[in-house]
Design an enzyme around this catalytic site. Structure first.
Site, PDB file in Angstrom:
ATOM      1  N   ASP A  25       1.656   5.756  -5.732  1.00 36.15           N
ATOM      2  CA  ASP A  25       1.321   6.712  -4.669  1.00 36.15           C
ATOM      3  C   ASP A  25       0.619   6.023  -3.494  1.00 36.15           C
ATOM      4  OD1 ASP A  25       1.302   9.216  -3.522  1.00 36.15           O
ATOM      5  OD2 ASP A  25      -0.566   9.839  -4.503  1.00 36.15           O
ATOM      6  N   ASN A  27       2.297   5.398  -0.326  1.00 32.42           N
ATOM      7  CA  ASN A  27       3.203   4.735   0.624  1.00 32.42           C
ATOM      8  C   ASN A  27       3.086   5.336   2.026  1.00 32.42           C
ATOM      9  OD1 ASN A  27       4.177   3.374  -1.560  1.00 32.42           O
ATOM     10  ND2 ASN A  27       6.157   4.423  -1.646  1.00 32.42           N
ATOM     11  N   HIS A  42       7.616   3.398   2.219  1.00 27.12           N
ATOM     12  CA  HIS A  42       8.473   3.409   1.023  1.00 27.12           C
ATOM     13  C   HIS A  42       9.216   2.079   0.882  1.00 27.12           C
ATOM     14  CE1 HIS A  42       7.408   7.508   0.505  1.00 27.12           C
ATOM     15  NE2 HIS A  42       8.125   7.988   1.503  1.00 27.12           N
ATOM     16  N   GLU A  72       9.051  17.786  -7.876  1.00 26.00           N
ATOM     17  CA  GLU A  72       8.445  18.555  -6.780  1.00 26.00           C
ATOM     18  C   GLU A  72       8.609  17.866  -5.419  1.00 26.00           C
ATOM     19  OE1 GLU A  72       7.884  19.853 -10.247  1.00 26.00           O
ATOM     20  OE2 GLU A  72       6.579  18.126  -9.937  1.00 26.00           O
ATOM     21  N   LEU A 136      11.997  -7.140 -20.569  1.00 22.53           N
ATOM     22  CA  LEU A 136      11.264  -5.950 -20.129  1.00 22.53           C
ATOM     23  C   LEU A 136      12.218  -4.772 -19.876  1.00 22.53           C
ATOM     24  CD1 LEU A 136       8.597  -4.712 -18.799  1.00 22.53           C
ATOM     25  CD2 LEU A 136       9.455  -5.661 -16.647  1.00 22.53           C
TER      26      LEU A 136
HETATM   27  C1  IPE Z   1       3.645  11.711  -7.363  1.00 20.36           C
HETATM   28  O1  IPE Z   1       3.198  11.513  -6.065  1.00 20.36           O
HETATM   29  C2  IPE Z   1       5.099  11.400  -7.465  1.00 20.36           C
HETATM   30  C3  IPE Z   1       5.492  10.020  -7.165  1.00 20.36           C
HETATM   31  C4  IPE Z   1       4.723   8.991  -6.933  1.00 20.36           C
HETATM   32  C5  IPE Z   1       6.899   9.814  -7.195  1.00 20.36           C
HETATM   33  P1  IPE Z   1       3.042  12.707  -5.025  1.00 20.36           P
HETATM   34  O2  IPE Z   1       2.501  12.097  -3.780  1.00 20.36           O
HETATM   35  O3  IPE Z   1       4.298  13.470  -4.928  1.00 20.36           O
HETATM   36  O4  IPE Z   1       1.949  13.617  -5.758  1.00 20.36           O
HETATM   37  P2  IPE Z   1       1.018  14.779  -5.181  1.00 20.36           P
HETATM   38  O5  IPE Z   1       1.898  15.719  -4.439  1.00 20.36           O
HETATM   39  O6  IPE Z   1       0.017  14.137  -4.269  1.00 20.36           O
HETATM   40  O7  IPE Z   1       0.374  15.362  -6.388  1.00 20.36           O
HETATM   41  C1  IPE Z   2       4.597   7.817  -3.162  1.00 18.48           C
HETATM   42  O1  IPE Z   2       4.025   7.744  -1.900  1.00 18.48           O
HETATM   43  C2  IPE Z   2       6.112   7.763  -3.130  1.00 18.48           C
HETATM   44  C3  IPE Z   2       6.779   9.047  -3.376  1.00 18.48           C
HETATM   45  C4  IPE Z   2       6.205  10.152  -3.750  1.00 18.48           C
HETATM   46  C5  IPE Z   2       8.222   9.063  -3.208  1.00 18.48           C
HETATM   47  P1  IPE Z   2       3.824   9.033  -1.023  1.00 18.48           P
HETATM   48  O2  IPE Z   2       5.027   9.246  -0.175  1.00 18.48           O
HETATM   49  O3  IPE Z   2       3.419  10.186  -1.844  1.00 18.48           O
HETATM   50  O4  IPE Z   2       2.617   8.575  -0.088  1.00 18.48           O
HETATM   51  P2  IPE Z   2       1.391   9.462   0.381  1.00 18.48           P
HETATM   52  O5  IPE Z   2       0.753  10.017  -0.867  1.00 18.48           O
HETATM   53  O6  IPE Z   2       1.923  10.530   1.271  1.00 18.48           O
HETATM   54  O7  IPE Z   2       0.498   8.483   1.087  1.00 18.48           O
HETATM   55 MG    MG Z   3       1.632  10.943  -2.456  1.00 13.91          MG
END
Ligand code: IPE
Ligand code: IPE
Ligand code: MG
Length: 252
Positions: A25, A27, A42, A72, A136
């Site tokens: 999380d 990105n 990403h 989600e 792995l």
């Molecule tokens: C969780 O991250 C899903 C992934 C990393 C793929 P999110 O960014 O979607 O989670 P929430 O919405 O903050 O809980």
């Molecule tokens: C995680 O990074 C990747 C996915 C959920 C696909 P985010 O896109 O959720 O990045 P933030 O949380 O908005 O910084």
């Molecule tokens: Mg996120």
């Protein structure tokens, strides 16, 4: 092969976690801080995946599971969803050959029926190509949700034996989409949030949790080592007392 459930029997614990599951999380925030579009975050996230896969191979981890797209995440703007899908296709295209050459087995789990045919075919072919690799196992969770996983397992059991109402934990665990892996020893979430976001709900029952404020694109080999160090300082009790663990260590 099915693995013992941590709530049915105390599982073996090793110095190096056998299975690490990561919510990658942060990105978007990594990119926004740099006045870059979220998708750049990403793209950099894929580089971080490469680094962590290498670190797992070096450390002798058996299973690495990565949350790439949650059930989600479809709630995001259509443009970001479609960019993520395209990135998934490019990353598969680029990385599968290298993974195969390094003896890595790739699995993709989640409700893949919602992806377009081309992507589904690419996934199936990457899995087929790497299926007999003994190194792995990297699992990418895509359109994955912990509740979806439990429900599809329950529905499979119920459909196979209509009328039965006394299923065991082990029977259910055997139908989960990652039945080929033991439960994660270590769960890592980058990006500062301290929540599970519908990841591996069933399998995280006794995993050690590690949260870091580091955004996923910045999660490198040093960050990975910090997580392992933290894991190695934990006492995994699985319901028992500390004195029992010390006794058991002495005996072995
Ligand atoms: C969780 O991250 C899903 C992934 C990393 C793929 P999110 O960014 O979607 O989670 P929430 O919405 O903050 O809980
Ligand atoms: C995680 O990074 C990747 C996915 C959920 C696909 P985010 O896109 O959720 O990045 P933030 O949380 O908005 O910084
Ligand atoms: Mg996120």
């Amino acid at each position: 092969m099915t693995h013992p459930s941590s709530t049915v029997a105390v599982p073996p614990v090793s110095e190096v976690p056998k299975h690490i599951a990561i919510i990658m999380d942060g990105n978007g925030r990594w990119a926004t801080k740099r006045f870059l579009p979220r998708v750049t975050g990403h793209v950099r996230g894929v580089d971080a995946v490469r680094g962590v896969v290498e670190a797992c191979v070096k450390r002798g981890v058996d299973f690495l599971t990565l949350f790439a797209f949650s059930s989600e995440n479809w709630r995001r703007p259509a443009e970001e969803v479609s960019l993520l899908m395209r990135l998934f296709v490019t990353a598969l295209d680029r990385e599968v050959g290298k993974m195969h050459a390094n003896g890595i087995r790739l699995k993709v789990v989640g409700d893949l029926s919602r992806f377009d045919d081309k992507l589904q075919e690419m996934i199936a072919s990457a899995e087929r190509r790497t299926a007999s690799n003994a190194g792995l196992t990297v699992t990418v969770c895509a359109n994955y949700g912990g509740r979806w996983d439990i429900m599809q397992a329950v529905n499979k059991l119920a459909a196979a034996q209509p009328g039965r109402a006394d299923f065991s934990e082990d029977e259910l665990a055997a139908e989960l989409s990652m039945a080929y892996a033991p439960e994660p020893d270590l769960f890592i979430r980058t990006g500062g949030e301290q929540r599970v976001s519908n990841f591996l709900l069933w399998q995280l029952a006794y995993s050690e949790f590690y949260f870091t404020d580091t955004w996923w694109p910045d999660f490198d080999a040093d960050q990975f080592d910090l997580a392992i160090d933290s894991y190695q300082r934990r006492e995994r009790r699985f319901g028992r007392t500390s004195a029992q663990i010390i006794e058991q260590k002495k005996a072995s």
